[in-house]
Write an enzyme that holds these catalytic residues in place. Sequence first.
Site, mmCIF file in Angstrom:
data_model
loop_
_atom_site.group_PDB
_atom_site.id
_atom_site.type_symbol
_atom_site.label_atom_id
_atom_site.label_comp_id
_atom_site.label_asym_id
_atom_site.label_seq_id
_atom_site.Cartn_x
_atom_site.Cartn_y
_atom_site.Cartn_z
ATOM 1 N N LYS A 83 0.857 -1.190 0.000
ATOM 2 C CA LYS A 83 0.000 0.000 0.000
ATOM 3 C C LYS A 83 0.893 1.240 0.000
ATOM 4 O O LYS A 83 1.760 1.383 0.881
ATOM 5 C CB LYS A 83 -0.852 -0.036 1.272
ATOM 6 C CG LYS A 83 -2.209 0.588 1.152
ATOM 7 C CD LYS A 83 -2.978 0.250 2.429
ATOM 8 C CE LYS A 83 -4.303 0.919 2.489
ATOM 9 N NZ LYS A 83 -4.904 0.762 3.810
HETATM 10 C C1 E4P Z 1 -8.370 1.641 3.891
HETATM 11 O O1 E4P Z 1 -7.498 1.023 3.335
HETATM 12 C C2 E4P Z 1 -8.174 2.392 5.125
HETATM 13 O O2 E4P Z 1 -7.394 1.619 5.992
HETATM 14 C C3 E4P Z 1 -9.450 2.684 5.852
HETATM 15 O O3 E4P Z 1 -10.578 2.275 5.115
HETATM 16 C C4 E4P Z 1 -9.553 4.046 6.421
HETATM 17 O O4 E4P Z 1 -10.786 4.171 7.098
HETATM 18 P P1 E4P Z 1 -11.090 5.350 8.142
HETATM 19 O O5 E4P Z 1 -11.225 6.605 7.359
HETATM 20 O O6 E4P Z 1 -12.360 4.952 8.803
HETATM 21 O O7 E4P Z 1 -9.912 5.403 9.072
#
Ligand code: E4P
Length: 217
Positions: A83
């Site tokens: 990522k």
């Molecule tokens: C996705 O890859 C992220 O880890 C996640 O969906 C972020 O979510 P949040 O905005 O609720 O922290």
Amino acid sequence: MKFFVDTADVEAIRELNDLGMVDGVTTNPSLILKSGRDILEVTKEICGIVSGPVSAEVVALTANEMIAEGRKLAAIAPNIAVKVPLTWDGLKACKTLTSEGHMVNVTLCFSANQALLAAKAGATYISPFIGRLDDINLDGLDLISEIRTIYDNYGFDTQILAASIRTANHVAQCAMIGADVMTAPPSVIKGLANHVLTDKGLEQFMKDWAKTGQKIL
Ligand code: E4P
């Protein structure tokens, strides 16, 4: 639509995976902090539970360092998706890591143009954050629609991984729009089973069943 679970909580992943609800996992630095675990150790354990892609996020800010971190994360297991953030350096790292055969999830996407760049850089997944756009009074679901249209217009293979999902409505709407994947916390996935009329109907059935005086077992 594939279901990824957005957590580094191994027990929660195991429970949903046993039910066949998990097509993959996403993590981020905040979720690693919440788990209280070492990133390499917990990511390896998750990769042993789930056969689908497991996103592990780099924390460097320059392309070369992201590439080095990405290679190290990718070496944990064959199902790692590295990522990287949607920055210019992140796009460079995406290009290099995908050309080496690694899956790459480009994260922190908040605009259609960012998603277009990620697709051109060869991203396996683009992660638009719905909930965080809603938080600033924009419509996160509109972004999913825009990206779906753009990717379909030009036949990009990059999969739309709807992220920052907070509600059951987000999930249903993403499926209607045609997101390839959605990632949500375990509580949101489990909450999809809830409906007030299911609870009400079940309560009535239990009352009526008691009046019959019968037993099945
Ligand atoms: C996705 O890859 C992220 O880890 C996640 O969906 C972020 O979510 P949040 O905005 O609720 O922290």
